[in-house]
Design an enzyme around this catalytic site. Structure first.
Site, PDB file in Angstrom:
ATOM      1  N   TYR A 101       0.841  -1.197   0.000  1.00  0.00           N
ATOM      2  CA  TYR A 101       0.000   0.000   0.000  1.00  0.00           C
ATOM      3  C   TYR A 101       0.880   1.252   0.000  1.00  0.00           C
ATOM      4  O   TYR A 101       0.624   2.201  -0.736  1.00  0.00           O
ATOM      5  CB  TYR A 101      -0.909   0.023   1.236  1.00  0.00           C
ATOM      6  N   ARG A 159      -3.422   4.499   3.437  1.00  0.00           N
ATOM      7  CA  ARG A 159      -4.801   4.156   3.822  1.00  0.00           C
ATOM      8  C   ARG A 159      -5.787   4.518   2.728  1.00  0.00           C
ATOM      9  O   ARG A 159      -6.766   3.819   2.500  1.00  0.00           O
ATOM     10  CB  ARG A 159      -5.182   4.837   5.138  1.00  0.00           C
ATOM     11  N   CYS A 194      -6.250  -6.784  -6.988  1.00  0.00           N
ATOM     12  CA  CYS A 194      -5.977  -6.138  -5.705  1.00  0.00           C
ATOM     13  C   CYS A 194      -5.425  -7.122  -4.668  1.00  0.00           C
ATOM     14  O   CYS A 194      -4.854  -6.695  -3.670  1.00  0.00           O
ATOM     15  CB  CYS A 194      -7.197  -5.399  -5.189  1.00  0.00           C
TER      16      CYS A 194
END
Length: 101
Positions: A23, A37, A54
């Site tokens: 991420y 986030r 993903c």
């Protein structure tokens, strides 16, 4: 769909089978490492199930998302293993499987 999310999906589409990206790495590519986030939210709302992989996005320590949007952590691990991603315990072997280095 907003521009940020579309950029996230484009990056994730570039990650080949057998590799992962974090991420934070996606956030860094997008210009702000603190957007990790926000990247997670974009992936959780991925409207392109089965197209944007993903499941190839993990935390920086190789751990998996407990709230993986398409079946939970066990499903994410199974999908990654099927693609040849190696694990050390319950974490991705990030040193050997990281796409973005």
């Amino acid at each position: 769909m907003n521009e940020f999310n579309e950029k996230v999906y484009k990056i994730v589409l570039s990650v080949p089978e057998g590799k992962v990206i974090t991420y934070g790495q996606i956030a860094t590519i997008l210009g702000n490492r603190y957007f990790a986030r926000r990247v997670g939210r974009a992936l959780h709302n991925n409207p392109y199930k089965g197209i944007v992989p993903c499941h190839r996005v993990v935390f920086s320590d190789g751990s998996l998302a407990s709230s993986f949007a398409f079946g939970g952590k066990d499903m994410q691990k199974a999908m990654l293993k099927q693609e040849g991603v190696s694990f050390v315990g319950d974490k991705v072997d990030i040193n050997n499987c990281n796409f973005y280095t």
